[in-house]
Design a protein around this motif. Sequence first.
Motif: not given
Length: 202
Positions: A202, A10, A165, A163, A16, A6
């Motif tokens: 998502y 990024l 995230n 964002d 995300v 993950y």
Amino acid sequence: TVSYWYHALLDRGFTVQASYDFEKLGMKRIVLLVELDDAFKEHARDLFVAMNSLCYVVSYERIIPEGIYLLTASVPAEFVDDYVSFAEALREKVLFKSLELFECGSFRHVPMRADSYNFETDVWDFDWSSPLPNASDVLMAAAPPKGRFDMLDLLILQEHRIDANRSLVDIQEHLKKRSMDVNYKTLDWHYREHVLGLIKSY
């Protein structure tokens, strides 16, 4: 392992994004297929960015080689007829050379199909000879009823959209910069009770 990949994605520039349930927000999707008049072609980007701020347009893309544009708008359901008239008026005022308009009963994002990404070679590896699922398998139940939300929920969604995230603490700080000092417990309650129900995936 999941956490490692993950964060690795990024770090490689993946973002995300949350897919919102526009039907629960009381919005209808309208798709406009437009050809700009020659006088406006070189200003296409600025024009569509302005339409994002002023005219409910949420995305646009250019179709090659034709050079026409596909605009997607999310319009409050009660204003759909007005929006259709507005788009026709833009055509009559020679902003658009041509216009086709489609109202969408439902809207969904096609999944990324992560199972088709080869992480060892960093390329998509899709077997094009395999048939895709039948369209009837993904179409479409009746639109869900409008969800419960208020202005704070919409502000959280707006910050979240930048964002997905981001933490609630970060969202709280950004709201403070906009002169909205919201208690964290209140923010957390709104997020759990309302906002999560407005996010499809998502």
